[in-house]
Enzyme design. Sequence first.
Site, mmCIF file in Angstrom:
data_model
loop_
_atom_site.group_PDB
_atom_site.id
_atom_site.type_symbol
_atom_site.label_atom_id
_atom_site.label_comp_id
_atom_site.label_asym_id
_atom_site.label_seq_id
_atom_site.Cartn_x
_atom_site.Cartn_y
_atom_site.Cartn_z
ATOM 1 N N ASP A 46 3.226 -4.256 8.074
ATOM 2 C CA ASP A 46 2.062 -3.390 7.903
ATOM 3 C C ASP A 46 0.840 -4.279 8.129
ATOM 4 O O ASP A 46 0.443 -5.045 7.247
ATOM 5 C CB ASP A 46 2.078 -2.791 6.495
ATOM 6 N N CYS B 88 -4.844 2.393 -3.561
ATOM 7 C CA CYS B 88 -3.603 2.932 -2.982
ATOM 8 C C CYS B 88 -2.446 1.957 -3.185
ATOM 9 O O CYS B 88 -1.604 1.780 -2.284
ATOM 10 C CB CYS B 88 -3.766 3.260 -1.499
ATOM 11 N N LYS C 196 -10.228 -0.330 10.888
ATOM 12 C CA LYS C 196 -10.415 -1.535 10.062
ATOM 13 C C LYS C 196 -10.727 -2.755 10.934
ATOM 14 O O LYS C 196 -10.984 -3.841 10.438
ATOM 15 C CB LYS C 196 -9.159 -1.790 9.226
ATOM 16 N N GLN D 94 -4.423 -4.637 7.239
ATOM 17 C CA GLN D 94 -5.454 -5.627 6.862
ATOM 18 C C GLN D 94 -5.363 -6.874 7.736
ATOM 19 O O GLN D 94 -6.380 -7.490 8.064
ATOM 20 C CB GLN D 94 -5.296 -6.022 5.383
ATOM 21 N N HIS E 158 0.877 -1.186 0.000
ATOM 22 C CA HIS E 158 0.000 0.000 0.000
ATOM 23 C C HIS E 158 0.913 1.235 0.000
ATOM 24 O O HIS E 158 2.038 1.173 0.520
ATOM 25 C CB HIS E 158 -0.824 -0.054 1.292
HETATM 26 N N1 PMP Z 1 -1.665 -0.540 4.685
HETATM 27 C C1 PMP Z 1 -2.637 -1.272 4.131
HETATM 28 C C2 PMP Z 1 -2.327 -2.656 3.645
HETATM 29 C C3 PMP Z 1 -3.922 -0.744 4.048
HETATM 30 O O1 PMP Z 1 -4.906 -1.475 3.494
HETATM 31 C C4 PMP Z 1 -4.171 0.560 4.522
HETATM 32 C C5 PMP Z 1 -5.550 1.190 4.412
HETATM 33 N N2 PMP Z 1 -6.189 0.979 3.203
HETATM 34 C C6 PMP Z 1 -3.120 1.262 5.102
HETATM 35 C C7 PMP Z 1 -1.884 0.687 5.168
HETATM 36 C C8 PMP Z 1 -3.305 2.630 5.664
HETATM 37 O O2 PMP Z 1 -4.249 2.614 6.673
HETATM 38 P P1 PMP Z 1 -4.849 3.989 7.248
HETATM 39 O O3 PMP Z 1 -5.363 4.741 6.063
HETATM 40 O O4 PMP Z 1 -5.943 3.550 8.152
HETATM 41 O O5 PMP Z 1 -3.744 4.681 7.953
#
Ligand code: PMP
Length: 408
Positions: free
Chosen positions: A204, A367, A230, A207, A127
């Site tokens: 990270d 993203c 999440k 998910q 991401h």
């Molecule tokens: N890493 C991953 C794999 C994600 O799916 C996301 C959110 N889509 C993020 C990081 C960032 O999370 P946040 O926008 O809640 O900070």
Amino acid sequence: MIENTTFDPEKIRADFPILAKKSGTRDLIYFDNAATSQKPRCVIEAIEKFYANDNANIHRGLYHLSATATSDFENARKIVAKFLNAREPRECIFTRGATEAINLVAASWGRKNLRAGDEILLTQMEHHANIVPWQIVAEETGATIRVAPILPDGSLDVAAWKNLLSARTKIAAFAHTSNALGTKNPVRELVAAAHSAGALALIDGAQGAAHSRIDVQESGCDFFAFSGHKVLGPTGIGVLYGKVDLLSAMPPYQSGGDMIEKVDFAGTTFRGIPERFEAGTPNICGAVGLGVALEYFQKIRAGAEAHESALLRYATQKLEAIPSIKILGTAREKAPVISFVMRGVHPSDLGTLLDTYGVAVRVGHHCAMPLMKVLGVTGTVRASLAFYNTFAEIDAFADALVEIEKMF
Ligand code: PMP
């Protein structure tokens, strides 16, 4: 084939007020759980209770209300530590979310420890939140980013990833679970390999936290980042887990009130962890809500995971039976995320049409623009499921897709 699990999603759904909502005239079918989960009533009520009964700023007040708010906030940290199986609550820093947690490590640990010639190992499935902070610190320090490839099924090419590890690698940062493909990575194996090469490992877990049992001691990771929203919690709250020795040796990321020991115009000294990394008034109520969310989640998790796996298998079979659909990401170990394209239909058109059936999905690059480039698409449609989804919703989703297919 619908599998029999003892988990009863209908009972669980009653805990989530928003799931009773209509989308237009249709029942809402919420399949955008990878973007954010819905919230159970206990979390919504905890937020109301906090502001109605307990609200005060923390750590600074000598009065009873402030002491209560402080203990609510610190209790939430204990719940987070238990959720992650951290050794101590102070290993858990409250942040705005996974994004801020990764930025914290990149800026604080990265600026202090990275030099020209050092390498940061990423993967093609990351991401943007686990790419861009590293690019910024690489530019500042002269370090280089290496990127491990994925295999055609969307799993990490672990052999290639290991080949990229060397004495130059200072940190390997990788997703626990890909938000765009659903792929679950073999995090324990990756952490062990990174450590053998002398590198740190950051997971990270944005998910992963919602779909797998997390145990930072078992995986051995040095850092783990996740977002509360999440995992059934409120937005604006997340966590950076880090090992005590590493966090204690890192300089402040942001500065101001609450993170200091003594301030003088001649110089300032800082508090230890976790306060050193929590400058200013934190999201107190968010932390409280997150604590309630994690306790709720922990109670239902085993059944939830089995139900999600059954939903994933069922939805995959249904979509595979639609000739114009191609699923991207078919790794053996997957979270309930299905990314797909429909021949001849732009993902945005498909997303808009699905909305008319009450189905909320995400379309676009998720993203993960570098991943889309690797996959040779500009975007996909992503249906991301949660334990409160049902087989009947998947049937309605698949029926809608069949009707849409006929329109083109
Ligand atoms: N890493 C991953 C794999 C994600 O799916 C996301 C959110 N889509 C993020 C990081 C960032 O999370 P946040 O926008 O809640 O900070």
